[in-house]
Structures are given as structure tokens and as C-alpha cells.
Design a protein around this motif. Structure first.
Motif, mmCIF file in Angstrom:
data_model
loop_
_atom_site.group_PDB
_atom_site.id
_atom_site.type_symbol
_atom_site.label_atom_id
_atom_site.label_comp_id
_atom_site.label_asym_id
_atom_site.label_seq_id
_atom_site.Cartn_x
_atom_site.Cartn_y
_atom_site.Cartn_z
ATOM 1 N N SER A 22 34.587 31.520 45.324
ATOM 2 C CA SER A 22 33.543 32.781 45.047
ATOM 3 C C SER A 22 34.769 33.163 46.036
ATOM 4 N N VAL A 23 34.429 35.010 45.889
ATOM 5 C CA VAL A 23 35.351 36.123 47.135
ATOM 6 C C VAL A 23 34.725 36.652 47.122
ATOM 7 N N ALA A 24 34.894 37.979 48.461
ATOM 8 C CA ALA A 24 33.786 39.144 48.617
ATOM 9 C C ALA A 24 34.904 40.427 49.526
ATOM 10 N N SER A 25 34.251 41.180 49.809
ATOM 11 C CA SER A 25 35.397 42.055 50.558
ATOM 12 C C SER A 25 33.794 42.987 51.793
ATOM 13 N N LEU A 37 37.529 32.393 60.575
ATOM 14 C CA LEU A 37 36.793 32.295 59.563
ATOM 15 C C LEU A 37 36.426 33.541 61.072
ATOM 16 N N THR A 38 36.433 34.888 61.169
ATOM 17 C CA THR A 38 35.979 35.920 62.380
ATOM 18 C C THR A 38 34.900 36.520 61.979
ATOM 19 N N LYS A 39 35.077 37.573 60.205
ATOM 20 C CA LYS A 39 33.952 37.926 59.891
ATOM 21 C C LYS A 39 33.543 37.841 58.175
ATOM 22 N N ALA A 94 43.786 33.431 50.452
ATOM 23 C CA ALA A 94 44.057 34.111 48.955
ATOM 24 C C ALA A 94 42.660 33.174 47.873
ATOM 25 N N ALA A 95 42.811 32.295 48.212
ATOM 26 C CA ALA A 95 41.950 31.611 46.772
ATOM 27 C C ALA A 95 40.395 32.367 47.200
ATOM 28 N N ALA A 96 39.917 32.056 48.319
ATOM 29 C CA ALA A 96 38.998 32.330 48.751
ATOM 30 C C ALA A 96 38.636 34.557 48.758
ATOM 31 N N ALA A 97 39.475 35.039 48.504
ATOM 32 C CA ALA A 97 39.578 36.012 48.041
ATOM 33 C C ALA A 97 39.661 36.149 46.539
ATOM 34 N N GLY A 98 39.917 36.004 46.048
ATOM 35 C CA GLY A 98 39.985 35.716 44.836
ATOM 36 C C GLY A 98 39.179 35.248 43.712
ATOM 37 N N SER A 99 38.250 34.960 45.000
ATOM 38 C CA SER A 99 36.934 34.102 43.638
ATOM 39 C C SER A 99 35.616 35.190 44.223
ATOM 40 N N LYS A 213 34.655 47.183 38.796
ATOM 41 C CA LYS A 213 33.534 47.932 39.360
ATOM 42 C C LYS A 213 32.317 46.726 39.273
ATOM 43 N N SER A 214 32.051 46.449 38.271
ATOM 44 C CA SER A 214 31.136 45.923 37.664
ATOM 45 C C SER A 214 31.182 44.694 38.532
ATOM 46 N N SER A 215 31.656 43.850 39.206
ATOM 47 C CA SER A 215 31.861 43.166 40.224
ATOM 48 C C SER A 215 30.899 43.205 41.625
ATOM 49 N N LYS A 216 29.567 42.599 41.572
ATOM 50 C CA LYS A 216 29.331 42.634 43.445
ATOM 51 C C LYS A 216 28.732 41.223 43.706
ATOM 52 N N PRO A 217 29.345 40.969 44.322
ATOM 53 C CA PRO A 217 28.835 39.837 44.773
ATOM 54 C C PRO A 217 28.238 39.749 46.196
ATOM 55 N N LEU A 218 27.326 38.660 46.556
ATOM 56 C CA LEU A 218 26.994 38.989 48.130
ATOM 57 C C LEU A 218 27.075 38.676 49.248
ATOM 58 N N PRO A 219 27.032 39.202 50.323
ATOM 59 C CA PRO A 219 27.474 40.078 51.530
ATOM 60 C C PRO A 219 28.434 38.569 51.992
ATOM 61 N N THR A 220 27.189 37.139 52.067
ATOM 62 C CA THR A 220 28.059 36.097 52.186
ATOM 63 C C THR A 220 28.752 35.279 51.201
ATOM 64 N N ALA A 221 29.692 35.463 50.227
ATOM 65 C CA ALA A 221 30.082 34.666 49.397
ATOM 66 C C ALA A 221 31.719 34.691 49.696
ATOM 67 N N PHE A 222 32.164 35.026 50.744
ATOM 68 C CA PHE A 222 33.066 35.177 51.199
ATOM 69 C C PHE A 222 33.416 34.248 52.160
ATOM 70 N N GLY A 223 32.537 34.476 52.945
ATOM 71 C CA GLY A 223 32.536 33.298 54.026
ATOM 72 C C GLY A 223 32.041 31.858 53.527
#
Length: 508
Positions: A22-25, A37-39, A94-99, A213-223
Motif C-alpha cells: 500500500s502506498v502514499a505520497s 526510509l527517511t520520511k 516502486a511497489a510501495a509507491a504503487g500500493s 482523485k478518489s484515493s486518500k491513503p492514511l499518512p502512515t501508509a507508505f512507511g
């Protein structure tokens, strides 16, 4: 064609694949080039797009050696085929970002990559990591948009069906390794587009942002996802069972690629409305050879407890995929054969219009042409049959006979027949007569009527013609009929009445 190093595709792709997703931005750097992982926090505005670049491949898309987030776009480097140290070279970033993204854009794909097969390239390894992460995370509310940006400097296009088929094969290999029955469409909606410059890049990214636009991941999702994928790779099972499962996925990829290479030439013929000679025999041999190749390469896995079950699942996917492709080719060729048969039959009817002027004899005269067309269709359809897949000609032959009969009955009223008739009329009307010499022709016609006693219950005529001359004799026994007598003023009609007629035809 660009040459890529030939490696065991999904073995290299899937060794690190026992992990999640799963990924976030977020703005700035999320993972540095060393894989640290820096942030881990993402912006809360949602609508993230993952841009997965290809290391060392010139591309109109921006490239990144680290995972960064800026203006709703997470840029991450894809996997590399070289055994480079660090998780980013395995495609984990790339997998984490795409998730966690609502849309994924895979950049750096060339037409040469598509020709070779994406599962043999660095993109196949990137996609395998992405799909593994998606399978660990589970299904979302809807499939994530996955855009394959194929770059080209020439005039050629992109075969969207071929690209999707190759990506589907990569997903099936990953799903088989996980032992699940998920389909690619459950997780990703794949589209492909041709990119030639910066204008195309802008269009692709704008479309991706709209779909995300409809995607709203949690702030901690990427990490969280990144840590899970790294941990899964570190904890990969090194036992013979895991090695055997990976060997099965490798064998699946090799067998599928070999099969696809042969089918590509068949598809090219069918796309030009041509039949594949002896398709039925060749298709049966191809299916048997593909499965034999897989069985030979996975024999060692058959005796292992868990690996044996996975081997059967992977083999079934390979068989179903090959069967599906062959069935589509069979149906397409039957459609081509039907069209060409009807076209030739109508052409034969048009040619016979000049010979068969009598409309009453049209159907009888063309019965032979109908039988010939039906026999030709039956003979060619026999060469397309694949009994092992229950692909037979029976239904097609029955439908073809009905269509041929319908074509024959409706032909006189068809536009082609009417146009041909009009042309014949115009040709006859515009034909100039050759000048002739002056002549005088004389003909004698004799008509005789015999009327014996009776009341009109017997009547008959006989005629004879000799050149321009003719004789007609009639018999009618109505001499005693009161109606006839009244017509002759109360007297009986003459027993014999002869009417000679002299015809004179003069041409000057």
C-alpha cells in the motif's frame, strides 16, 4: 531490436516477493537512494499518482534514484535486472509507491521491451513486486489504474492487447506463487498508451491524476507498506519448497513465452483475414508441447508437499491461458472463413446472372453453386478443428448452410444484383446496331378453325412453324351451342374456317 540479458524471468522477479503493500505520497524524499526510509508520512489531500521510472533508460518522463513525493506524484525507480544491493534495485520502492497510490504510471517501457516480453525485462520485475504487494494487502474498493507508457520515436503503434496479455502473465505467475485465484482485473485496470514527447507525458499524468482523485491513503501508509515489503524480502523462505515454487513460476514464464512467440505469427495472419494452414493440428501440437515443456521443467516439484499443489495450480493457469488464446483464434478464423465463403458465393451468383436470364430457373441453376460453397466451407472448417479443446465445425457448418440458403433466396433483391441488372439494361440500351443492307422478307401465317357438332366440351389447338411461316389449326365442337348459333345470326357456324395472313417486312 534492443537485446536484453536473458535471465530466468520470474525467478529473479519473485525471490523477494513474499511481502506486502500500500502506498502514499508526501513532499520531498521518502526513501533515499540507499533504501533507507527517511520520511514515512504522506500529505492528507489524497489523489496520489505513482510514477515508476526505469533506471538508465532515456525517457520523456522524469527519473529518480530515490523515492520522492511532490505535488501529488510519488516518483520511484523501478527494479533492475542486475544483482545490485539495496531494496530499490529490487523494485521495493516502486511497489510501495504503487500500493498506496490511486493510479500508477509505468514509464521507460520501449517497443523492444514489448517485443521481447515484459516478463523478461526490468519492468517485469517491477510489476512482480507491485503485484505481490497488492496480493498481500488484499482487494481495494475498486481496481487501481495502471498505465503502461510505451515510448517510441518512430511511426509504429502499440498493441494494447499484447501488452495487457504480457502483464496478465506476470500477475498470474505471482498469484500462483501465493496460491490464490485472484485475477489481474481484481486489483488493476490496465491501459497502455504511446508516448513520444513532453506533450504526451502531460496528457498521461493529467489523466492519471484524474483517476486518482478518489484515493486518500492514511499518512502512515507508505512507511508501513515499505517496511512490510522489506521485511517480507528478508524473511523469504530459503527451503527447497520455496525454491521449487519459484522454479514452477520460471517454467510457467518460459513455456508461456515460447507459446506466445508461435501464436504471434498466427495472429498476424488472422489480422489480414487469412487462415492458418492446418490450424487444428498445429494448435493441438502447440498445446501438448507447451504443457510437456512445463512438466519437464517442474518434475522435481511434483513430489514436494506444498510445491506439488502450487505446481498443479500454475499448470492449470498455463493450460487455461493457452486454451483461451487458441479458442479466440479458432472463432476469429471461423468468422473470416464465413465472410470469404459468402463473398465468393455472391460473386458466383453475379457471374451467372448473365447466363441465366430466366428468373424462374434462377434457383435451380444456382443449386450447384450453393452445394459447392457449402462443401468448400466444410472442408476448410475441418482443418481448423481442435478436438482436444472441443472446438468443432458442427455448429459453424449448420449456421453457414442457413446463411448460404438465405443469400440465395434474397440475392435477386440484393443491391449487388439490382446494380448488375441496371448495368445490363444500360449496356443493351446503349448498344449501337450495325448497319445492314436493304431487304424484303415475306411470311405467310395460316390459321384454321374446325367446328364440328357439339356443345363446346372439346377444344384444342396445334401449330407448326417453318422459318418465318406458321400454321395454326384449332378444333372446337360448339356447332350446336345456342350461344354460338346466335352469334352467327341463327345459323350454324361453318365447319371449317381458314384465315391466311401475309406478312411483309421491308428494310431499306
Amino acid at each position: 531490436m534492443v537485446k536484453h540479458p536473458r535471465r530466468r524471468p520470474l525467478r529473479g522477479l519473485l525471490l523477494p516477493l513474499l511481502a506486502s503493500t500500500s502506498v502514499a505520497s508526501a513532499a520531498t524524499t521518502l526513501v533515499d537512494s540507499s533504501g533507507a526510509l527517511t520520511k514515512s508520512l504522506l500529505p492528507s489531500d489524497g489523489g496520489l499518482v505513482a510514477l515508476l521510472s526505469s533506471p538508465d533508460t532515456p525517457s520523456p518522463f522524469p527519473a529518480s534514484s530515490a523515492v520522492t513525493a511532490d505535488d501529488g506524484v510519488i516518483s520511484a525507480p523501478g527494479a533492475s535486472l542486475e544483482e545490485s544491493p539495496g531494496p530499490l534495485a529490487r523494485g521495493i520502492g516502486a511497489a510501495a509507491a504503487g500500493s498506496v497510490a490511486g493510479a500508477v504510471v509505468l514509464a521507460g517501457v520501449t517497443q523492444a521491451d514489448v517485443e521481447v516480453g515484459l516478463d523478461m525485462t526490468r519492468h517485469g520485475r517491477t510489476l512482480a513486486e507491485l503485484f505481490a504487494a497488492a496480493l498481500r494487502t488484499g482487494k481495494k474498493d475498486g481496481p487501481t489504474s495502471l498505465v503502461i507508457a510505451v515510448q517510441s520515436e518512430g511511426e509504429g503503434g502499440v498493441d494494447a492487447a499484447e501488452v495487457e496479455e504480457q502483464i496478465d502473465e506476470v500477475f498470474d505467475g505471482v498469484a500462483a506463487m501465493f496460491g490464490v485465484e485472484d485475477e489481474l482485473g481484481d486489483h488493476f485496470a490496465v491501459t497502455s498508451t504511446l508516448v513520444k514527447g513532453s506533450e504526451d507525458v502531460v496528457k498521461v499524468m493529467n489523466a492519471a491524476k484524474s483517476s486518482a482523485k478518489s484515493s486518500k491513503p492514511l499518512p502512515t501508509a507508505f512507511g508501513d507498506v515499505y517496511k512490510q515489503i522489506v521485511a517480507a524480502g528478508d524473511d523469504a523462505d530459503p527451503t527447497p519448497v520455496a525454491e521449487a515454487i519459484l522454479a514452477c513460476t520460471d517454467a510457467y514464464s518460459r513455456a508461456s513465452r515460447s507459446c506466445r512467440a508461435k501464436i504471434a505469427s498466427w495472429k498476424h495472419r488472422v489480422s489480414r483475414n487469412l487462415l492458418v494452414p492446418k490450424f487444428g493440428t498445429l494448435a493441438d501440437d502447440l498445446l501438448e508441447r507447451t504443457l510437456d515443456l512445463f512438466d519437464r521443467d517442474t518434475m522435481a516439484a511434483a513430489g514436494l508437499p506444498r510445491a506439488g499443489e502450487q505446481r498443479l495450480l500454475i499448470r492449470k493457469k498455463l493450460q487455461d491461458r493457452t486454451n483461451g488464446i487458441l479458442k479466440r483464434l479458432f472463432d476469429e478464423q471461423m468468422g473470416v472463413l464465413e465472410k470469404t465463403t459468402l463473398k465468393r458465393f455472391q460473386g458466383a451468383l453475379l457471374r451467372k446472372m448473365d447466363k441465366d436470364a430466366d428468373a424462374a430457373q434462377f434457383f435451380d441453376a444456382n443449386a450447384e453453386a450453393l452445394r459447392a460453397a457449402a462443401f468448400a466451407f466444410d472442408a476448410k472448417a475441418s482443418s481448423l478443428e481442435v478436438p482436444a479443446l472441443s472446438l468443432t465445425k458442427a455448429k459453424a457448418v449448420q449456421e453457414m448452410n442457413g446463411k448460404l440458403n438465405n443469400a440465395l433466396t434474397t440475392f435477386p433483391d440484393s443491391p449487388a444484383a439490382k446494380i448488375k441488372s441496371m448495368k445490363n439494361v444500360e449496356k443493351a440500351a446503349s448498344k449501337k446496331k450495325d448497319p445492314t443492307e436493304g431487304s424484303v422478307d415475306i411470311a405467310l401465317d395460316v390459321v384454321a378453325m374446325i367446328r364440328p357438332d357439339g356443345f363446346g366440351n372439346l377444344q384444342g389447338f396445334a401449330g407448326y412453324q417453318l422459318g418465318p411461316h406458321s400454321v395454326t389449326v384449332g378444333v372446337h365442337n360448339d356447332a350446336d351451342d345456342p350461344g354460338v348459333i346466335s352469334q352467327f345470326g341463327g345459323v350454324r357456324p361453318p365447319f371449317l374456317r381458314v384465315q391466311p395472313k401475309l406478312k411483309l417486312d421491308v428494310e431499306l
